[in-house]
Enzyme design. Structure first.
Site, PDB file in Angstrom:
ATOM      1  N   CYS A  52      72.048  55.666  60.647  1.00  0.00           N
ATOM      2  CA  CYS A  52      72.235  54.487  61.826  1.00  0.00           C
ATOM      3  C   CYS A  52      70.789  54.244  62.302  1.00  0.00           C
ATOM      4  O   CYS A  52      69.955  55.165  62.347  1.00  0.00           O
ATOM      5  CB  CYS A  52      73.338  54.867  62.661  1.00  0.00           C
ATOM      6  SG  CYS A  52      73.035  56.094  63.659  1.00  0.00           S
ATOM      7  N   GLU A  54      70.267  53.656  65.309  1.00  0.00           N
ATOM      8  CA  GLU A  54      70.053  54.475  66.592  1.00  0.00           C
ATOM      9  C   GLU A  54      69.243  55.916  66.420  1.00  0.00           C
ATOM     10  O   GLU A  54      68.559  56.326  67.426  1.00  0.00           O
ATOM     11  CB  GLU A  54      71.373  54.626  67.471  1.00  0.00           C
ATOM     12  CG  GLU A  54      72.024  53.250  67.675  1.00  0.00           C
ATOM     13  CD  GLU A  54      72.985  52.681  66.683  1.00  0.00           C
ATOM     14  OE1 GLU A  54      73.329  51.653  66.893  1.00  0.00           O
ATOM     15  OE2 GLU A  54      73.018  53.119  65.469  1.00  0.00           O
TER      16      GLU A  54
END
Length: 101
Positions: A52, A54
């Site tokens: 991801c 993030e």
């Protein structure tokens, strides 16, 4: 929304527009450090594994010597599946790593 937050959304949107041009990269994240710098990243979609945006941003921040992130935003593109961010911005670094890994 604060101007600094609006600028962070614009930064993530600019990265998405520039770098998310295939199904391999469909999300972009921009994170503001405690001292005001911006770290950006994209997700990686792969049949056997992925990351991801993030977590990619956290890794990038650590590589650049950042000790604390203040705010993180993620934007999606029309190129692929959109999912909610895997980590709330208020999470600690360790919790974020566990959730996205």
């Amino acid at each position: 929304m604060r101007d600094t937050d609006r600028a962070l959304v614009q930064a993530a949107s600019a990265v998405a527009k520039l770098r998310c041009r295939s199904a391999a990269h469909t999300l972009a994240t921009a994170a503001r450090t405690a001292d005001g710098r911006v770290v950006s990243a994209v997700n990686v979609v792969h049949p056997t594994a992925g990351a991801c945006p993030e977590v990619v941003a956290l890794g990038t921040a650590v590589t650049q010597g950042v000790g604390e992130l203040e705010t993180m935003v993620t934007v999606g593109t029309a190129a692929g599946p959109w999912s909610p961010p895997a980590t709330p911005a208020a999470d600690s670094w360790a919790t974020c790593s566990r959730r996205c890994a």
